[in-house]
Design a protein around this motif. Structure first.
Motif, PDB file in Angstrom:
ATOM      1  N   HIS A  84       0.993  -1.173   0.136  1.00  0.00           N
ATOM      2  CA  HIS A  84      -0.105   0.326  -0.145  1.00  0.00           C
ATOM      3  C   HIS A  84       0.986   0.901   0.245  1.00  0.00           C
ATOM      4  O   HIS A  84       0.820   2.158  -0.660  1.00  0.00           O
ATOM      5  N   GLY A 140      -0.120   1.975  -3.393  1.00  0.00           N
ATOM      6  CA  GLY A 140      -1.291   2.858  -3.419  1.00  0.00           C
ATOM      7  C   GLY A 140      -1.480   3.908  -2.468  1.00  0.00           C
ATOM      8  O   GLY A 140      -2.313   4.406  -2.031  1.00  0.00           O
ATOM      9  N   CYS A 141      -0.532   4.108  -2.063  1.00  0.00           N
ATOM     10  CA  CYS A 141      -0.301   5.109  -0.809  1.00  0.00           C
ATOM     11  C   CYS A 141      -0.928   6.409  -0.734  1.00  0.00           C
ATOM     12  O   CYS A 141      -1.026   7.043  -2.773  1.00  0.00           O
TER      13      CYS A 141
END
Length: 193
Positions: free
Chosen positions: A62, A66-67
């Motif tokens: 993440h 995906g941050c």
């Protein structure tokens, strides 16, 4: 010598080999996977405990792809954690990712100076201060939180806290297990303090 001997890639299960290859491709992109230091000792250490490795790397993914923070913001935080936790391996790995994020060599060196360096933009200084606050006190000071909250939404604020926490844990594991840098990471190690 590492306290936990990394499992050699040729000894990984097929499932672990596939999982690690997919993770590296997601983080670096297919073209960089072959040319970039692979973190074999860290990944090999994790590969000795596949259930933990897969769970942790899925969570860690993440922050890497995906941050809600920009790559630049994320890498400034991680480099500050690596500096504060004196984790040379984490520093070296993230110097490479910081370069990909457009962080210059001078800025990478300045991370060690910290949030008070006058060259930082106010938001970057606040990110570095938040990192220091979290590592020192387990929370972010009211003034620093106000600076961040003026620029970031709730998800970004959560990602700041979880990025610091995750990479502090990674630094702790790397140092506790005494994971050694691979020869291709050595040029990116910070000088010893």
């Amino acid at each position: 010598m590492a306290r936990i001997e990394p499992v050699a890639p040729e000894d990984w299960s097929e499932e672990m080999t596939t999982f690690i290859a997919e993770f590296r491709t997601a983080v670096l992109g297919a073209e960089l996977v072959q040319s970039r230091p692979g973190g074999a000792n860290l990944l090999g250490t994790l590969a000795g405990y596949p259930e933990l490795a897969k769970s942790f790397l899925a969570f860690n993914g993440h922050f890497l792809y995906g941050c809600s923070l920009t790559d630049r913001q994320r890498e400034l935080i991680i480099l500050r954690v690596a500096h504060r936790r004196q984790c040379r391996y984490e520093w070296a790995q993230h110097v490479l990712l910081a370069g990909d994020a457009g962080i210059t060599e001078d800025e990478i060196a300045r991370v060690s100076t910290g949030p008070k360096a006058p060259e930082w933009k106010p938001l970057e200084s606040a990110l570095l201060q938040a990192t220091d606050d979290l590592l020192s006190r387990g929370t972010i000071s009211r003034d620093t939180w106000s600076l961040l909250a003026a620029e970031f939404d709730d998800r970004q604020l959560m990602d700041v806290v979880f990025t610091v926490g995750t990479y502090a844990m990674v630094a702790m594991a790397l140092r506790a297990f005494d994971v050694q840098p691979e020869p291709d990471l050595v040029p990116y190690l910070p000088s010893r303090r």
